[in-house]
Design a protein around this motif. Structure first.
Motif, short mmCIF file in Angstrom:
data_model
loop_
_atom_site.label_atom_id
_atom_site.label_comp_id
_atom_site.label_asym_id
_atom_site.label_seq_id
_atom_site.Cartn_x
_atom_site.Cartn_y
_atom_site.Cartn_z
N GLY A 146 0.82 -1.20 0.00
CA GLY A 146 0.00 0.00 0.00
C GLY A 146 0.85 1.26 0.00
O GLY A 146 0.53 2.24 -0.69
N GLU A 147 1.95 1.25 0.75
CA GLU A 147 2.85 2.40 0.78
C GLU A 147 3.54 2.58 -0.57
O GLU A 147 3.74 3.71 -1.03
CB GLU A 147 3.88 2.23 1.89
CG GLU A 147 3.31 2.38 3.29
CD GLU A 147 4.39 2.33 4.35
OE1 GLU A 147 5.54 1.99 4.00
OE2 GLU A 147 4.08 2.63 5.52
N ARG A 149 2.32 1.75 -3.45
CA ARG A 149 1.32 2.28 -4.38
C ARG A 149 1.09 3.77 -4.12
O ARG A 149 0.96 4.57 -5.06
CB ARG A 149 0.02 1.49 -4.25
CG ARG A 149 -0.98 1.79 -5.36
CD ARG A 149 -2.21 0.90 -5.25
NE ARG A 149 -1.88 -0.49 -5.45
CZ ARG A 149 -2.00 -1.44 -4.54
NH1 ARG A 149 -2.47 -1.14 -3.35
NH2 ARG A 149 -1.69 -2.68 -4.81
N ALA A 150 1.05 4.15 -2.85
CA ALA A 150 0.85 5.56 -2.51
C ALA A 150 2.02 6.41 -3.02
O ALA A 150 1.81 7.51 -3.54
CB ALA A 150 0.70 5.72 -0.99
N ASP A 153 1.72 6.55 -6.86
CA ASP A 153 0.57 7.36 -7.24
C ASP A 153 0.87 8.85 -7.08
O ASP A 153 0.45 9.68 -7.89
CB ASP A 153 -0.65 6.99 -6.39
CG ASP A 153 -1.27 5.66 -6.80
OD1 ASP A 153 -0.86 5.12 -7.84
OD2 ASP A 153 -2.14 5.16 -6.07
N GLY A 154 1.60 9.19 -6.00
CA GLY A 154 1.96 10.58 -5.78
C GLY A 154 2.88 11.11 -6.87
O GLY A 154 2.75 12.25 -7.32
N GLU A 184 3.61 10.13 0.98
CA GLU A 184 2.30 10.59 1.44
C GLU A 184 1.61 9.46 2.20
O GLU A 184 1.57 8.31 1.74
CB GLU A 184 1.45 10.99 0.22
CG GLU A 184 0.07 11.46 0.58
CD GLU A 184 -0.75 11.76 -0.66
OE1 GLU A 184 -1.99 11.84 -0.53
OE2 GLU A 184 -0.16 11.89 -1.75
N GLY A 186 -1.20 7.02 3.72
CA GLY A 186 -2.40 6.48 3.11
C GLY A 186 -3.64 7.06 3.77
O GLY A 186 -4.10 8.14 3.46
N GLY A 211 -6.98 5.65 -7.44
CA GLY A 211 -5.80 5.22 -6.71
C GLY A 211 -6.08 4.45 -5.44
O GLY A 211 -5.15 4.01 -4.76
N ASP A 213 -6.98 1.61 -2.68
CA ASP A 213 -6.86 0.17 -2.48
C ASP A 213 -8.19 -0.43 -2.07
O ASP A 213 -8.48 -1.59 -2.36
CB ASP A 213 -5.82 -0.14 -1.40
CG ASP A 213 -4.44 0.37 -1.78
OD1 ASP A 213 -3.92 -0.10 -2.80
OD2 ASP A 213 -3.91 1.24 -1.07
N GLY A 248 -2.39 1.59 3.34
CA GLY A 248 -2.76 1.83 1.97
C GLY A 248 -3.76 2.96 1.87
O GLY A 248 -4.04 3.66 2.85
N ARG A 249 -4.32 3.14 0.70
CA ARG A 249 -5.23 4.26 0.45
C ARG A 249 -6.68 3.78 0.47
O ARG A 249 -7.04 2.84 -0.25
CB ARG A 249 -4.91 4.91 -0.89
CG ARG A 249 -3.58 5.64 -0.88
CD ARG A 249 -3.39 6.44 -2.16
NE ARG A 249 -2.24 7.31 -2.05
CZ ARG A 249 -1.90 8.21 -2.97
NH1 ARG A 249 -2.61 8.33 -4.07
NH2 ARG A 249 -0.84 8.98 -2.80
#
Length: 258
Positions: A146-147, A149-150, A153-154, A184, A186, A211, A213, A248-249
């Motif tokens: 999750g981190e 992906r964050a 995504d940023g 950033e 989540g 974006g 999860d 995660g987000r």
């Protein structure tokens, strides 16, 4: 969604191509670009076949014989006979964008391809290669998926350091610099709907959904809105925002003024 988009690796693999003329030649050029081994023999062993025969009766008969052997068929200009379709393609290798209309209109797919060709920078392929090169370093920096992906995504968000629609002189250096900083968090973001029409989502709301999860939502949020989230994002009906969310987000979708 009436069909599942897939990308086939055809390098060195046989593909049956039947037909003559300009249309068949165009299909041959496309298959050649993909590295396929083009076979003109209908009885050859292959997993897929393209029927570019102009005569309706002959094309229908050939497609039927191929299907009877368990071969997936694309029949040019005959959607009812097709097991798969050939999309319009935007090539920014290794980034490939395919546009399909389910056989409804090749002209519409072509128009969309031309629009995307003008919009997407030539550097997009280089950006993809830079992200691939940095994959191991990003994973080492962020053990949690999750981190990771964050973080990515940023970088890739609209207006971000690696906005895909902008030109980048040195994507590798940008990623290296970003890895030296923070990420950033989540957490849980809120989206307040004012309409059931997904086209009326704000840019922020669309970005958050794309974006996320996991998506928490009120039970009466329509599927058309939820479909704007990633296909693999978890969807959870909830009467209120959760008090605790996993890493995660996460996004909670409610109604404006509720």
């Amino acid at each position: 969604m009436e069909s599942l988009p897939v990308f086939l690796s055809l390098k060195g693999r046989p593909v049956i191509l039947l037909g003559e003329g300009a249309a068949a030649a165009a299909k041959a050029r496309l298959l050649d670009r993909a590295g396929a081994r083009i076979i003109r023999d209908e009885m050859a062993d292959a997993a897929i076949a393209i029927v570019a025969i102009e005569d309706d009766a002959a094309a229908t008969a050939a497609a039927g014989r191929l299907k009877a052997r368990g071969i997936l068929v694309n029949a040019m200009d005959r959607p009812a006979l097709c097991d798969f379709t050939l999309p319009a393609i935007v090539d920014r290798s290794p980034v490939i964008i395919a546009i399909a209309t389910g056989g409804a209109s090749a002209s519409l797919a072509k128009a969309l391809r031309q629009w995307l060709e003008a919009m997407l920078p030539a550097s997009l392929g280089g950006l993809a290669e830079a992200l691939k090169t940095a994959r191991a370093k990003v994973k080492a920096r962020f053990a949690d998926a999750g981190e990771r992906r964050a973080f990515l995504d940023g970088l890739l968000m609209r207006g971000g350091p690696l906005d895909p629609l902008a030109r980048h002189a040195d994507a590798d250096e940008t990623i290296k610099t970003a890895l030296g900083g923070g990420v950033e968090a989540g957490g849980l973001e809120h989206v307040a709907l004012t309409s059931t029409d997904p086209d009326e989502l704000t840019l922020r709301a669309a970005r958050l959904l794309a974006g996320a999860d996991r998506v928490y939502h009120l039970p009466d949020v329509p599927p058309a809105i939820l479909d704007r989230a990633r296909a693999d994002a978890e969807r959870i009906a909830a009467s209120a925002p959760p008090s605790d969310v996993p890493p995660g987000r996460s996004v909670f979708i409610g109604w404006s003024g509720a």
